[in-house]
Write an enzyme that holds these catalytic residues in place. Structure first.
Site, short mmCIF file in Angstrom:
data_model
loop_
_atom_site.label_atom_id
_atom_site.label_comp_id
_atom_site.label_asym_id
_atom_site.label_seq_id
_atom_site.Cartn_x
_atom_site.Cartn_y
_atom_site.Cartn_z
N SER B 20 0.84 -1.19 0.00
CA SER B 20 0.00 0.00 0.00
C SER B 20 0.87 1.24 0.00
O SER B 20 2.04 1.20 0.38
CB SER B 20 -0.90 0.00 1.25
N HIS B 21 0.28 2.37 -0.42
CA HIS B 21 0.97 3.65 -0.30
C HIS B 21 1.16 4.03 1.16
O HIS B 21 2.02 4.84 1.50
CB HIS B 21 0.15 4.76 -0.97
N SER B 22 0.30 3.47 2.01
CA SER B 22 0.29 3.88 3.41
C SER B 22 0.80 2.76 4.30
O SER B 22 0.34 1.62 4.22
CB SER B 22 -1.15 4.23 3.81
#
Lengths: 213, 246
Positions: B20-22
């Site tokens: 994920s980007h996060s």
């Protein structure tokens, strides 16, 4: 006449300088049709590339070594889609430039390999309002200039001029790839930030070639 | 745990990597999926090295290598854009021997991760785990509503058609939510039987959850296969025990 490893290093440093200089512009372009991080992401990526270059104990042996360093660093530090896209472009270009210098045909091979990398990774084609709209005419113009007998610096210049026109031509397009495609029709009327940064990087290659002459 | 599930087993042969980007999103999705599939190695690869939003090639590469260690196969789930592109770039660069053991699933991040984890926990192979992730969207989407339950019959008796049926009342105060749904799906993976609860595949945690069965709901169980009777007995025992929650 050929371009050597020092040119490649200068190109990378000039790319970093222009990306940093245009950081706000790229952020603003991306804010209009994307998520607003393109300028900051490229600034972070190329700043990391400069740090890697500065940390080298010996200068790279080949142009490919320089481009590979850029590729791996961008992929791990850019964070957005530009990371794997530019990363793959530099990686493919590195594979096409395993020697310590390139002639006009070598410059064409470099640009064509970069374009192939972007197309392979992004699965985009021309007219979709992406980096490909700058890179594709650039590679085409470079091939034509080389066939006409131009020197490497002129081949790069032809590529940069075509990239600028290609980037400008993304303005009326409706994006069908990438984050901007979420906007559909509303993406029309804006310059694609990836096409713009591609233009800047190719213009940096010309400036470095002019300095090498 | 409930005691109805054998959690003392070899780690699953298929591990997951959640990109994920996060950092928080990847870690949260890994926690959620991991709660339902404790036997599966789930490696979160979220965010940049400095903790910011983005995807990091080296981070993803290391996560895949860690997941694939000890000969495991790996299903990778991603969120948006560059998570997919960066994972593809990693898979293009790693050794072919490793790449052939890795599947990048085109699946919803959370639902796909949960479905893949539970399927992997049941001992499924690489293709099956990847497929369960990719089918997660369909089994969770609008229109994927619960089927009508089967008619009441005497519990545990095989009818003429060879189907073993039973009916039970759901006791859990919170209904058939994620954890008990995962218990059911995992438990049934241990039997050579095809089991349906209220008409949906009881081996699918997502299909069980989408039933939306609340406390007091009637669960109609139908099973076929060589171990249908055993599977129904285990399932009815677990339901009667409130899946260890009451």
């Amino acid at each position: 006449m050929t371009l050597d490893v020092a040119w490649a290093v200068d190109w990378v440093r000039a790319s970093a300088a222009t990306v940093v200089e245009h950081r706000d512009e790229l952020v603003e372009l991306d804010r209009q049709i994307g998520d607003g991080d393109h300028g900051e992401n490229l600034k972070r990526g190329f700043t990391a590339v400069l740090a890697k270059l500065d940390a080298l104990e010996a200068p790279p042996a080949t142009i490919g070594d320089v481009l590979k360093l850029v590729a791996t660093t961008l992929m791990s530090t850019v964070g957005g889609a530009a990371g794997p896209l530019y990363g793959t472009a530099y990686l493919r270009a590195a594979k096409a430039c395993g020697s310590s210098s390139v002639d006009s045909a070598g410059v064409v091979a470099l640009l064509e390999a970069g374009l192939e990398g972007i197309v392979a990774r992004g699965k985009a084609t021309t007219g979709e309002k992406t980096m490909v709209d700058a890179w594709s005419p650039a590679a085409e113009a470079a091939a034509k200039a080389s066939a006409d007998g131009a020197q490497p610096a002129q081949v790069l210049e032809a590529a940069a001029v075509a990239a600028a026109a290609g980037a400008e031509a993304t303005v009326p397009l409706v994006a069908t790839k990438g984050r901007a495609s979420y906007l559909g029709e509303r993406s029309a009327g804006h310059l694609d930030p990836g096409a713009r940064s591609s233009q800047l990087i190719l213009e940096a290659a010309v400036a470095a070639a002019d300095r090498a002459a | 745990m409930t005691g109805t599930v054998d959690d003392v087993r070899e780690p699953a042969a298929v591990a997951l990597v959640l990109v994920s980007h996060s950092r928080e999103l990847a870690a949260g999705a890994a926690e959620l999926a991991g709660q339902m599939a404790p036997g599966v190695l789930i490696v979160a690869a979220g965010g940049m090295a400095d903790g910011g939003l983005g995807t990091d090639y080296e981070h993803i590469e290391q996560a895949i290598e860690r997941a694939a260690s000890d000969g495991r196969s790996v299903v990778v789930l991603t969120d948006l854009g560059s998570a997919v592109l960066t994972t593809e770039a990693v898979l293009e660069a790693v050794a072919p021997e490793l790449a052939q053991r890795v599947r990048l699933a085109d699946a919803p991040f959370v639902e796909g991760g949960v479905a893949a984890a539970v399927t992997a926990h049941g001992g499924a192979g690489l293709d099956e785990v990847a497929a369960s992730a990719e089918h997660a969207a369909a089994s969770f989407g609008p229109g994927a509503s619960a089927a009508v339950g089967a008619p009441e019959v005497a519990p545990g008796e095989a009818t003429d058609d060879g189907v073993v049926r039973a009916s039970r009342t759901l006791l859990n105060p919170l209904g058939l939510h994620a954890r008990p749904a995962a218990v059911v799906a995992r438990m049934l993976a241990g039997y050579d039987a095809t089991v349906a609860v209220n008409g949906v595949n009881a081996a699918s945690v997502l299909e069980l959850m989408k039933l939306g069965a609340t406390q007091g709901a009637q669960l109609q169980i139908e099973a076929s296969g060589t171990q249908a009777r055993e599977a129904v007995a285990a399932l009815t025992d677990a339901i009667d025990a409130g899946f260890g929650e009451i």
